[in-house]
Design a protein around this motif. Structure first.
Motif, PDB file in Angstrom:
ATOM      1  N   GLU A 199       0.795  -1.116  -0.063  1.00 38.60           N
ATOM      2  CA  GLU A 199      -0.023  -0.002  -0.136  1.00 38.60           C
ATOM      3  C   GLU A 199       0.809   1.231   0.075  1.00 38.60           C
ATOM      4  OE1 GLU A 199      -2.833  -0.115   3.305  1.00 38.60           O
ATOM      5  OE2 GLU A 199      -2.736   1.952   3.356  1.00 38.60           O
ATOM      6  N   TRP A 200       1.931   1.275   0.748  1.00 34.24           N
ATOM      7  CA  TRP A 200       2.797   2.576   0.990  1.00 34.24           C
ATOM      8  C   TRP A 200       3.428   2.663  -0.476  1.00 34.24           C
ATOM      9  CZ3 TRP A 200       4.785   0.948   6.388  1.00 34.24           C
ATOM     10  CH2 TRP A 200       3.826   1.233   7.400  1.00 34.24           C
ATOM     11  N   LEU A 201       4.008   1.641  -0.930  1.00 34.98           N
ATOM     12  CA  LEU A 201       4.716   1.664  -2.370  1.00 34.98           C
ATOM     13  C   LEU A 201       3.818   1.998  -3.440  1.00 34.98           C
ATOM     14  CD1 LEU A 201       6.646  -1.885  -2.318  1.00 34.98           C
ATOM     15  CD2 LEU A 201       7.864   0.396  -2.217  1.00 34.98           C
ATOM     16  N   MET A 202       2.706   1.639  -3.370  1.00 32.21           N
ATOM     17  CA  MET A 202       1.680   2.008  -4.255  1.00 32.21           C
ATOM     18  C   MET A 202       1.530   3.530  -4.262  1.00 32.21           C
ATOM     19  SD  MET A 202       1.848  -0.066  -6.596  1.00 32.21           S
ATOM     20  CE  MET A 202       0.589   0.397  -7.803  1.00 32.21           C
ATOM     21  N   HIS A 203       1.301   3.927  -3.006  1.00 29.67           N
ATOM     22  CA  HIS A 203       0.983   5.484  -2.466  1.00 29.67           C
ATOM     23  C   HIS A 203       2.060   6.351  -3.251  1.00 29.67           C
ATOM     24  CE1 HIS A 203      -0.430   8.943  -0.266  1.00 29.67           C
ATOM     25  NE2 HIS A 203       0.939   9.192   0.005  1.00 29.67           N
ATOM     26  N   GLY A 204       3.324   5.965  -2.973  1.00 29.40           N
ATOM     27  CA  GLY A 204       4.466   6.978  -3.444  1.00 29.40           C
ATOM     28  C   GLY A 204       4.276   6.684  -5.101  1.00 29.40           C
ATOM     29  N   PHE A 205       4.021   5.605  -5.799  1.00 33.72           N
ATOM     30  CA  PHE A 205       3.802   5.429  -7.097  1.00 33.72           C
ATOM     31  C   PHE A 205       3.070   6.359  -7.751  1.00 33.72           C
ATOM     32  CE2 PHE A 205       2.496   3.101 -10.892  1.00 33.72           C
ATOM     33  CZ  PHE A 205       3.729   3.038 -11.485  1.00 33.72           C
ATOM     34  N   CYS A 206       1.761   6.133  -7.081  1.00 34.98           N
ATOM     35  CA  CYS A 206       0.740   6.877  -7.871  1.00 34.98           C
ATOM     36  C   CYS A 206       0.850   8.260  -7.761  1.00 34.98           C
ATOM     37  CB  CYS A 206      -0.731   6.624  -6.909  1.00 34.98           C
ATOM     38  SG  CYS A 206      -1.172   4.809  -7.240  1.00 34.98           S
ATOM     39  N   GLN A 207       1.265   8.855  -6.568  1.00 34.07           N
ATOM     40  CA  GLN A 207       1.770  10.266  -6.327  1.00 34.07           C
ATOM     41  C   GLN A 207       2.475  11.057  -7.549  1.00 34.07           C
ATOM     42  OE1 GLN A 207       0.092  11.101  -3.639  1.00 34.07           O
ATOM     43  NE2 GLN A 207       0.354  13.051  -4.486  1.00 34.07           N
ATOM     44  N   VAL A 208       3.446  10.414  -8.118  1.00 31.20           N
ATOM     45  CA  VAL A 208       4.237  10.694  -9.101  1.00 31.20           C
ATOM     46  C   VAL A 208       3.365  11.070 -10.387  1.00 31.20           C
ATOM     47  CG1 VAL A 208       6.152  10.171 -10.667  1.00 31.20           C
ATOM     48  CG2 VAL A 208       6.386   9.605  -8.477  1.00 31.20           C
ATOM     49  N   TYR A 209       2.294  10.036 -10.687  1.00 34.12           N
ATOM     50  CA  TYR A 209       1.628   9.964 -11.794  1.00 34.12           C
ATOM     51  C   TYR A 209       0.466  11.456 -11.416  1.00 34.12           C
ATOM     52  CZ  TYR A 209       3.191   6.100 -14.559  1.00 34.12           C
ATOM     53  OH  TYR A 209       3.999   5.249 -15.249  1.00 34.12           O
ATOM     54  N   LYS A 210       0.124  11.301 -10.258  1.00 30.56           N
ATOM     55  CA  LYS A 210      -0.883  12.249 -10.065  1.00 30.56           C
ATOM     56  C   LYS A 210      -0.430  13.706 -10.047  1.00 30.56           C
ATOM     57  CE  LYS A 210      -3.907   9.273  -7.155  1.00 30.56           C
ATOM     58  NZ  LYS A 210      -3.972   8.666  -6.066  1.00 30.56           N
ATOM     59  N   ASN A 211       0.923  13.983  -9.811  1.00 27.12           N
ATOM     60  CA  ASN A 211       1.508  15.042  -9.915  1.00 27.12           C
ATOM     61  C   ASN A 211       1.483  15.863 -11.404  1.00 27.12           C
ATOM     62  OD1 ASN A 211       1.903  15.016  -7.106  1.00 27.12           O
ATOM     63  ND2 ASN A 211       3.995  14.531  -7.343  1.00 27.12           N
ATOM     64  N   ASN A 212       1.345  14.859 -12.314  1.00 26.52           N
ATOM     65  CA  ASN A 212       1.315  15.319 -13.713  1.00 26.52           C
ATOM     66  C   ASN A 212       0.001  15.604 -14.253  1.00 26.52           C
ATOM     67  OD1 ASN A 212       4.265  15.258 -14.693  1.00 26.52           O
ATOM     68  ND2 ASN A 212       4.152  13.381 -13.513  1.00 26.52           N
ATOM     69  N   GLY A 213      -0.969  16.002 -13.466  1.00 27.14           N
ATOM     70  CA  GLY A 213      -2.199  16.656 -13.994  1.00 27.14           C
ATOM     71  C   GLY A 213      -3.160  15.340 -14.829  1.00 27.14           C
ATOM     72  N   ALA A 214      -3.757  15.706 -15.475  1.00 27.46           N
ATOM     73  CA  ALA A 214      -5.134  15.029 -15.917  1.00 27.46           C
ATOM     74  C   ALA A 214      -4.276  13.855 -16.729  1.00 27.46           C
ATOM     75  CB  ALA A 214      -5.965  15.924 -16.852  1.00 27.46           C
ATOM     76  N   GLU A 215      -3.205  14.221 -17.657  1.00 24.89           N
ATOM     77  CA  GLU A 215      -2.549  13.111 -18.367  1.00 24.89           C
ATOM     78  C   GLU A 215      -1.949  12.120 -17.534  1.00 24.89           C
ATOM     79  OE1 GLU A 215       0.901  14.593 -20.491  1.00 24.89           O
ATOM     80  OE2 GLU A 215       1.029  12.611 -21.630  1.00 24.89           O
ATOM     81  N   GLY A 216      -1.458  12.587 -16.528  1.00 27.08           N
ATOM     82  CA  GLY A 216      -0.997  11.550 -15.378  1.00 27.08           C
ATOM     83  C   GLY A 216      -2.048  10.669 -15.068  1.00 27.08           C
ATOM     84  N   GLU A 217      -3.107  11.068 -14.616  1.00 25.77           N
ATOM     85  CA  GLU A 217      -4.183  10.435 -14.000  1.00 25.77           C
ATOM     86  C   GLU A 217      -4.612   9.118 -14.881  1.00 25.77           C
ATOM     87  OE1 GLU A 217      -5.855  10.518 -11.321  1.00 25.77           O
ATOM     88  OE2 GLU A 217      -5.516  12.578 -10.229  1.00 25.77           O
ATOM     89  N   LYS A 218      -4.585   9.754 -16.286  1.00 30.22           N
ATOM     90  CA  LYS A 218      -4.989   8.918 -17.448  1.00 30.22           C
ATOM     91  C   LYS A 218      -4.066   7.751 -17.520  1.00 30.22           C
ATOM     92  CE  LYS A 218      -6.051   8.904 -21.997  1.00 30.22           C
ATOM     93  NZ  LYS A 218      -5.040   9.186 -23.125  1.00 30.22           N
TER      94      LYS A 218
END
Lengths: 263, 386
Positions: free
Chosen positions: A221-240
């Motif tokens: 869970e912690w690993l994935m938290h960090g992983f997702c954060q990087v993508y989420k920091n890149n806006g809508a494209e990151g989320e996608k």
């Protein structure tokens, strides 16, 4: 480690380069030395360098062996050189490479953990905390950082290929703070395919579950938290893109589970 | 500590006797195994030293014509036809006069495997259990292979490479489970060899993999190797791509497709590659991948013992390569068994089932004997090890 390998390495390095064996991995043997391959001796004083050597494997057919050694050494060096330039991503610095003979020189990272817990890779680090406090805040912080490193790697369209807790080295930044560095890119690749990223995450998940079974759920869970954060920091494209990667990760996981097992 | 004598033998005997029934794929196996009651088993991690005696090990294989695989329905019919005869022969060989008095437990394969064959063997097990009033143990097929391998070779805590027609896994024990460190992401190695044998239309007897091994031995120029994809992903591997690629090559070879530059010389049109060369290349390539992931797992868990089990484990070339890999590692040891125990058999089911029985995990409730096609190795609680 066999005498044969040591004598081959000392022949190759010449007596001017003293070396010490520190580890035998699956495909490579790792040595340390204080000599820089091309800088004058005065500039490399008191620094340690790592020599990673891929010895020929007797069990493999010579032509498979030659092409694998060359390909992996070369691609690892290329990847290290490229990844080193990405802001925020932490990998050891490449110093020299001899692809045909299977040698790489890189900078030395990490240290020995306190209380004889071994070298400071993530595996030993987690094992050190396991008996006393497996969910220590430092563990959480470190695992989130590891997740971020993997996220950054994938966001920049690179894959590691062999993510395990022993392939992540922790470098001390303060008394209670560690910075994870990704090492061993022998199976790494450049890839913008969602499939490769999904498989990468699956390999990591399996390594965590099998090595740190009891606490794997929280660690994941912690690993994935960090992983997702990087993508989420890149806006809508990151989320996608994140959604695509996570969906594929789910698919790959199901593949492993549902595969028919007859025999 | 583990007490392997938790449940004592029935009727005041000083030994345990277990009957094992195996039928998860095209082999029907019946085995009877005997464990003496030893005082040191009360307090120790000795499940690899049961001093077991094999009283009977009988197997009958359903062999299909060249170019065909075995279908679940036909395989199940084969098992139903032979089951009673094999059980009778096994009891006779073991000298068991009155099974209701002399047997302790009946063990059968609960999974993984093909549904219909598993089912027919499970029904046979339930029938004799009711007939003789003996408890049942459902055994995980993979765990059966591992336990038999440990007992035969005496390897206490090895990294296990389990290679067969339906499974390709690298397994190591930790915290009461056999954990899977690496496995195939698509098809199993045996499946890959079987299907290639079908493409080549070579006989399925004694086994397709054995015939490929013999062809590979005949390869005339072992220096030159047809290049195939090498698909190791960390500790996992993938084999469907290799199969698809080599099948295309084989089909081009049979059709005489001169446009294929790998097989035919583009100028003279002369054939450069034979079927033997393809078999040799396939083995070299895939076994190198297997040995590599095994070595990775060994490095990861700091072990120096390897145990090779499963049908493909009888391949001499694989055993040789594994031996070379271990020779280059500090104190490396490789353990392998021969075809009596590598290929599916009833004894291994009896061995693993008896260990479970001795820990008090048997059942008489038929509701708990339902077979399952998907049964992961790490789902089994390994009570008999520390």
């Amino acid at each position: 480690m066999s005498e044969e390998i040591v004598s081959r390495v000392s022949n190759y390095l010449t007596p001017q380069v003293p070396f010490k064996a520190i580890a035998q991995g699956a495909e490579a043997v790792v040595f340390t030395t204080n000599v820089h391959p091309y800088l004058p001796a005065k500039d490399s004083n008191n620094k340690t360098y790592v020599i990673k050597y891929r010895p020929p494997k007797r069990y493999r057919h010579p032509s498979i062996d030659r092409s694998l050694t060359k390909h992996r050494t070369l691609s690892e060096s290329r990847l290290l050189a490229k990844l080193f330039l990405i802001p925020g991503l932490k990998v050891p610095q490449l110093i020299a490479c001899d692809a045909y003979n299977g040698y790489i020189w890189i900078e030395f990272l990490g240290e020995d953990l306190p209380n004889d817990a071994g070298f400071s890779n993530l595996k030993n680090f987690l094992w050190m905390f396991a008996p006393s406090d497996p969910y220590d805040p430092i563990v959480k912080e470190t695992l989130i950082k590891v997740g971020e490193q993997i996220g950054l790697l994938h966001w920049n369209d690179y894959c590691h290929g062999d993510l395990t807790s022993s392939n992540i080295v922790l470098v001390r930044e303060g008394p209670e703070s560690w910075q994870p560095y990704l090492i061993d890119f022998g199976l790494g690749s450049t890839s913008n395919m969602v499939e490769d990223k999904g498989v990468d995450l699956y390999v990591l998940e399996r390594a965590i579950v099998s090595t740190h079974s009891l606490f794997a759920d929280t660690y994941k869970e912690w690993l994935m938290h960090g992983f997702c954060q990087v993508y989420k920091n890149n806006g809508a494209e990151g989320e996608k893109k994140l959604k695509e990667v996570l969906n594929r990760f789910q698919e790959v996981r199901m593949r492993g589970r549902k595969r028919s097992m007859i025999g | 500590m583990v007490n392997l004598n938790t449940v004592l033998p029935r009727n005041g005997r000083n030994y345990y006797l277990a009957l094992g029934l195996e039928g998860s794929a095209n082999k029907l196996g019946v085995g009877i195994v005997k464990h003496p009651v030893l005082p040191e088993h009360e307090d120790g991690d000795l499940s690899f030293k049961c001093e077991s005696e094999i009283m009977a090990n009988i197997r009958d294989t359903y062999v299909t014509p060249p170019g065909e695989g075995f279908l679940p329905r036909d395989t199940a019919r084969h098992h139903r036809n032979w089951c009673v005869r094999l059980i009778k022969r096994a009891l006779q060989e073991a000298g068991v006069k009155d099974p209701s008095r002399d047997l302790d437990v009946i063990c059968f394969t609960r999974g993984p495997g093909m549904g219909a064959p598993l089912h027919s063997v499970a029904i046979a097990a339930r029938t004799i259990s009711l007939l003789w009033g003996i408890p049942l143990v459902g055994v995980n097929h993979c765990v059966g292979h591992i336990e038999m391998g440990r007992e035969i070779t005496g390897a206490a805590n090895p990294v296990v490479l389990y290679v067969s027609g339906g499974n390709t896994q690298v397994i190591a024990y930790s915290e009461k489970r056999y954990r899977i460190f690496g496995e195939t992401l698509d098809i199993a190695i045996g499946n890959c060899l079987d299907r290639f044998a079908r493409t080549l239309r070579i006989p399925n007897s004694p086994s397709p993999g054995y015939n490929i091994e013999q062809l590979a031995k005949k390869c005339s120029d072992k220096e030159r190797l047809v290049e195939l994809p090498y698909t190791v992903k960390g500790m996992d591997l993938s084999m469907s791509g290799i199969l698809a690629y080599i099948e295309t090559l084989a089909k081009d070879l049979f059709r005489g497709n001169k446009k294929n530059k790998i097989l035919f010389d583009p100028k003279t049109g002369e054939q450069k590659v034979t079927v033997d060369d393809l078999c040799f290349a396939l083995q070299e390539n895939m076994f190198a991948m297997l040995v590599e992931i095994t070595e990775r797992a060994m490095a990861h868990v700091n072990s120096n013992q390897v145990l090779v089990v499963g049908g493909v484990g009888c391949n001499e070339r694989l055993q040789e390569m594994m031996g070379q890999m271990c020779g280059d590692r500090a104190l490396g040891q490789v353990h392998a068994t021969d075809e009596r125990f590598c290929i599916d058999n009833g004894v291994m089911i009896a061995q693993a089932g008896l260990l479970e029985y001795r820990m008090g995990q048997a059942t008489t409730d038929l509701n708990e004997t339902v077979v399952t096609q998907k049964f992961r190795t790490d789902e089994v609680y390994v009570g008999w090890r520390e």
